[in-house]
Design a protein around this motif. Structure first.
Motif, PDB file in Angstrom:
ATOM      1  N   ASN A 266       0.612  11.760  -2.253  1.00  0.00           N
ATOM      2  CA  ASN A 266       1.261  12.619  -3.673  1.00  0.00           C
ATOM      3  C   ASN A 266       0.076  12.690  -4.786  1.00  0.00           C
TER       4      ASN A 266
ATOM      5  N   TRP B  55      -3.009  14.491  -4.041  1.00  0.00           N
ATOM      6  CA  TRP B  55      -2.766  16.132  -4.220  1.00  0.00           C
ATOM      7  C   TRP B  55      -2.738  16.320  -5.635  1.00  0.00           C
ATOM      8  N   ALA B  56      -2.465  15.496  -6.556  1.00  0.00           N
ATOM      9  CA  ALA B  56      -2.509  15.745  -8.097  1.00  0.00           C
ATOM     10  C   ALA B  56      -3.891  15.622  -8.582  1.00  0.00           C
TER      11      ALA B  56
ATOM     12  N   ARG C  70      -0.378  12.314 -11.996  1.00  0.00           N
ATOM     13  CA  ARG C  70       0.182  11.935 -10.861  1.00  0.00           C
ATOM     14  C   ARG C  70       1.723  12.247 -10.508  1.00  0.00           C
TER      15      ARG C  70
ATOM     16  N   GLY D 105       2.330  15.181  -8.740  1.00  0.00           N
ATOM     17  CA  GLY D 105       2.212  15.245  -7.236  1.00  0.00           C
ATOM     18  C   GLY D 105       3.548  14.491  -6.573  1.00  0.00           C
TER      19      GLY D 105
END
Length: 258
Positions: free
Chosen positions: A29, A32-33, A40, A43
């Motif tokens: 996560n 991805w962010a 965060r 994500g």
């Protein structure tokens, strides 16, 4: 044979070899962010969306048990604002999605340490289990505040206490009895463990239960996980031969290992 017939045949093969229990380490996560220069929290929020997609897909694909590593006992060491965000997402997920899960005949099980949890969080987890207890569809196992070493140690303490009190003989402690003392006592061991983000480790997840599981490590980050990715992992699983320490079909014992 037409393309349609080939696809139907492939689908039938996958259905025949669908794992009963799939466990997923939902990882990536934050990365991805970061790749998108987003906070965060975004994500994690997108990760919850991926969780919803995965639960629906698992039910559709005939998986009986789906275990998701949602929050480890080590995750408390993350910065407090991030932990607070994660707890907020958990609360919203239970409040917003529990009714849909219940309507879909999903049974929710929670594994992990409950002692010391925020009262609101503990109450929501208990509510999810109580409401869905009689459901007979997909069993969604949520590993929350979970650590496998801690789980095994707690089981060992319970068995040691039984021996100390004379209720059990030390010689009676078998792998089966220890399994029955774990949080997952009434849940079959996972057939397939999936981890996203490209990392290839268990991170203290189902160490005992995954002894004979198949592993699929995916480069995709968790917020991008969807039904097609799950189907690809199931296809890879379907192409493997599980031997549980035995022999491949058609092979002799001489010169073989594991």
């Amino acid at each position: 044979m037409t393309m349609s017939e080939m696809m139907e045949g492939r689908g039938a093969k996958l259905l025949a070899r669908t794992p009963r229990h799939v466990a997923i380490i939902m990882d990536g996560n934050g990365r991805w962010a970061a790749k998108r220069m987003l906070p965060r929290f975004e994500g994690h929020r997108r990760g919850v969306e991926a969780l919803r997609r995965t639960v629906r897909a698992a039910g559709d694909l005939g998986i009986a048990y789906l275990t998701l590593y949602s929050f480890s006992s080590e995750n408390w060491s993350r910065p407090k604002p991030e932990v607070d965000d994660l707890m907020g997402l958990l609360k919203r997920f239970v409040r917003n999605d529990l009714a849909e899960l219940h309507a879909g005949n999903v049974r929710v099980r929670i594994i992990g340490e409950r002692e010391g949890l925020d009262a609101e969080v503990a109450g929501l987890l208990a509510e999810a289990e109580d409401l869905t207890r009689a459901n007979t569809g997909l069993t969604l196992v949520v590993a929350f505040n979970y650590g496998s070493r801690q789980e095994i140690a707690a089981a060992a303490r319970r068995l040691a206490q039984a021996v100390a009190e004379g209720r059990l003989q030390a010689a009676e402690i078998t792998p089966e009895r220890l399994s029955a003392s774990l949080d997952t006592a009434d849940i079959p061991d996972p057939d397939l463990v999936i981890r996203t983000s490209g990392e290839q480790r268990l991170s203290n997840f189902l160490l005992w239960q995954a002894a004979y599981a198949e592993f699929v490590f995916l480069p995709i980050l968790w917020p991008d996980f969807d039904r097609s990715v799950l189907e690809a992992a199931l296809a890879e699983y379907a192409g493997r031969e599980r031997r549980f320490g035995g022999l491949e079909a058609g092979r002799t014992r001489q010169g073989t290992h594991g």
